[in-house]
Design an enzyme around this catalytic site. Sequence first.
Site, PDB file in Angstrom:
ATOM      1  N   ASN A  53       0.834  -1.210   0.000  1.00 25.65           N
ATOM      2  CA  ASN A  53       0.000   0.000   0.000  1.00 25.65           C
ATOM      3  C   ASN A  53       0.864   1.254   0.000  1.00 25.65           C
ATOM      4  OD1 ASN A  53      -2.880   0.962   0.307  1.00 25.65           O
ATOM      5  ND2 ASN A  53      -1.867   2.129   1.929  1.00 25.65           N
ATOM      6  N   ASP A  95      -5.644  21.377   8.973  1.00 29.84           N
ATOM      7  CA  ASP A  95      -6.041  20.384   7.966  1.00 29.84           C
ATOM      8  C   ASP A  95      -6.659  21.065   6.756  1.00 29.84           C
ATOM      9  OD1 ASP A  95      -6.437  17.911   6.779  1.00 29.84           O
ATOM     10  OD2 ASP A  95      -7.001  16.958   8.650  1.00 29.84           O
TER      11      ASP A  95
END
Length: 446
Positions: A141, A254
């Site tokens: 991944n 964020d």
Amino acid sequence: MSDLRSFLKQLEEKNDLIKIKEPLSAKLEVAAALQRFDAGKVLLFEKVKGYDVKVVGGVCGTRDRILHGLGINAKDLYPHLQQALKNPTRCEVVENGPVTEVVEEGDLTKIPVLTHFNGDPGPFITSGILYAKSPDGRIENVSYHRLMVMDPRRMTIRIVPRHLHRLTQLARQAGVKTLDCCISIGLHPAVLLSASIPAVWGVCEYDVANNLLGGSLKIVRCRHVDALAPADAELVLECRIRLDEDVDEGPFVDLSGTYDVKRKQPVVELVGIIHRKDYTYHGLLPGGSEHMLLMGMPPEVRIWEYCMNVVPTVSGVNMTLGGNGWLHCVVAFDKVREGDPKNVLMAIFAAHPSLKHAVVVDSDIDPYNMQEVEWAIATRFKGDEDLLVIPNTRVSSLDPTADQQQELGCKVGFDATRPFSKPKEKFMKGEIAVSNRVKKILDKYS
Ligand SMILES: Cc1cc2nc3c(=O)[nH]c(=O)nc-3n(C[C@H](O)[C@H](O)[C@H](O)COP(=O)(O)O)c2cc1C
């Protein structure tokens, strides 16, 4: 070419790159420049105070630039990404590459990692893509994870419960205390975009990138850990994720541009570093256009797929920058039946559960031009007929109006397509005929 520097060279030739020659500090000053020029040209900082390393930012800062990197037009984007996801192409493993020019023990404080905002607890690596695999080696991944530098050899990592999280669980079940990984920095946009796509479990995102790059992406074995990295990356941190220790992570600004909460997250230990002799560090501004586009374009592919199941005439999908690349979406399509728009709205919400607001427009509206979208809302949307409100439904934890613990909020859909009940002419803008002679004159001035 599949590397960052050949891409930057192309941008320089296109006059899409600014070289900043004055020394700026990795603490706030580079970030201030990235914010000032956000969604504009790429910035290359040639001198960063206290470091002998260049910093680049805004690599994927505009949609056009990402499309240029992929070598495609806007209309081909979704079928192109969809076929790459369905046909990942195994990368060739090579012994050496540009990134193995220098192999060293490494020290995180020698890398110009940026401190972005006044309230940040430290410098954060934000453009790194992390490779890890399952204990049996069958699942690989690649995904983004921000890393806060704690000291020369340790970082904290933010792991949202997705594939890397699952790999850490498998490692724990196998009884090991650490998980080998590598974090690659300084990459071509095709690799950067692929790493942000939630490919299905078991598909390695390097192989998706390799498909997009026509099979030219090579990977090398790391020198200190059992992991693979793009051979033409600028810099690779070879690390181990500790599975037995969680420490404070954040607060971090964020996608929404606001501070996320502090959490307990795992520690990542640096084991070694490989890099090009004159590597360039990629600084990605949190909450900037590069962050939003890399987050927002992968859901666009899924939204396009879902909507194409409802109406086969979708001409564009835009996870808008104003909606942080995550909370707002505009879809343009050719309406055939009066009931199509609400079905398309439901498809959009099903495709991207974090979405808060969606707008559907006719295909004469450019979904990437928000002034046109607002014009469609002003002239083609009627609140008592065209509004779809879905209360108490799963939304994003980034939405401050929601119950952020339970991710429970309200979704609203806007049908801004023209109703069939009135003549089309009522909803069309007047036009001005422009002869070739006038066009030539005007072109001279634009
Ligand atoms: C710039 C950027 C930063 C990101 N930061 C994080 C992060 O810190 N932690 C995280 O879990 N996901 C982060 N993501 C999201 C994941 O990379 C993304 O959802 C990815 O598809 C997950 O991969 P997976 O489906 O293989 O798990 C970030 C994405 C981008 C584009």
